[in-house]
Design a protein around this motif. Structure first.
Motif, PDB file in Angstrom:
ATOM      1  N   PHE A  48      51.791  42.055  64.663  1.00  0.00           N
ATOM      2  CA  PHE A  48      51.894  43.723  65.039  1.00  0.00           C
ATOM      3  C   PHE A  48      51.920  44.721  63.896  1.00  0.00           C
ATOM      4  N   GLY A  49      52.728  43.959  62.782  1.00  0.00           N
ATOM      5  CA  GLY A  49      52.787  44.757  61.489  1.00  0.00           C
ATOM      6  C   GLY A  49      51.403  44.800  60.775  1.00  0.00           C
ATOM      7  N   ILE A  50      50.724  43.804  60.646  1.00  0.00           N
ATOM      8  CA  ILE A  50      49.302  43.673  60.362  1.00  0.00           C
ATOM      9  C   ILE A  50      48.388  44.623  60.980  1.00  0.00           C
ATOM     10  N   LEU A  51      48.580  44.795  62.522  1.00  0.00           N
ATOM     11  CA  LEU A  51      47.847  45.272  63.221  1.00  0.00           C
ATOM     12  C   LEU A  51      48.192  46.977  62.999  1.00  0.00           C
ATOM     13  N   ALA A  52      49.444  47.234  62.880  1.00  0.00           N
ATOM     14  CA  ALA A  52      49.758  48.716  62.539  1.00  0.00           C
ATOM     15  C   ALA A  52      49.184  49.172  61.252  1.00  0.00           C
ATOM     16  N   TRP A  53      49.278  48.003  60.197  1.00  0.00           N
ATOM     17  CA  TRP A  53      48.511  48.539  58.804  1.00  0.00           C
ATOM     18  C   TRP A  53      47.209  48.846  58.999  1.00  0.00           C
ATOM     19  N   ILE A  54      46.543  47.965  59.754  1.00  0.00           N
ATOM     20  CA  ILE A  54      44.936  48.420  59.929  1.00  0.00           C
ATOM     21  C   ILE A  54      44.787  49.700  60.758  1.00  0.00           C
ATOM     22  N   GLY A  55      45.671  50.014  61.721  1.00  0.00           N
ATOM     23  CA  GLY A  55      45.643  51.195  62.416  1.00  0.00           C
ATOM     24  C   GLY A  55      45.722  52.356  61.354  1.00  0.00           C
ATOM     25  N   TYR A  56      46.911  52.414  60.609  1.00  0.00           N
ATOM     26  CA  TYR A  56      47.218  53.390  59.534  1.00  0.00           C
ATOM     27  C   TYR A  56      46.005  53.584  58.653  1.00  0.00           C
ATOM     28  N   THR A  57      45.124  52.500  58.235  1.00  0.00           N
ATOM     29  CA  THR A  57      44.347  52.574  57.305  1.00  0.00           C
ATOM     30  C   THR A  57      43.023  53.442  57.974  1.00  0.00           C
TER      31      THR A  57
END
Length: 91
Positions: A48-57
């Protein structure tokens, strides 16, 4: 033995040691439940940290120009180049 082979051998030995230590912690100690909970938490937090990073980007990246606008810019540049070539050929 080359440096790459040495690094590979170290990674192999370290990986096997971690696998054995993890197996010992999970199956042969009273801390097994805590070890499994920590492992699962880190896995879920990582995904979910990776998903959050993708969402932020995605949320902070400006949208690309429309294709029509890019085509107009290319046509304008081509016209400028054609005019410059005509001027050079006239001289």
């Amino acid at each position: 033995m080359s440096r790459d082979q040495l690094v590979g051998a170290i990674l192999l030995v370290a990986s096997i040691a971690v696998i054995l230590a993890y197996a010992w912690l999970v199956f042969l100690t009273p801390w097994s439940q805590l070890v499994v909970q920590i492992t699962l938490f880190l896995a879920v937090a990582g995904v979910f940290g990776i998903l959050a990073w993708i969402g932020y980007t995605l949320a902070t990246t400006p949208p690309p120009k429309p294709i029509e606008e890019i085509e107009k810019e290319i046509e304008e540049e081509l016209k400028k180049l054609e005019q410059e070539q005509k001027q050079e050929s006239q001289q």
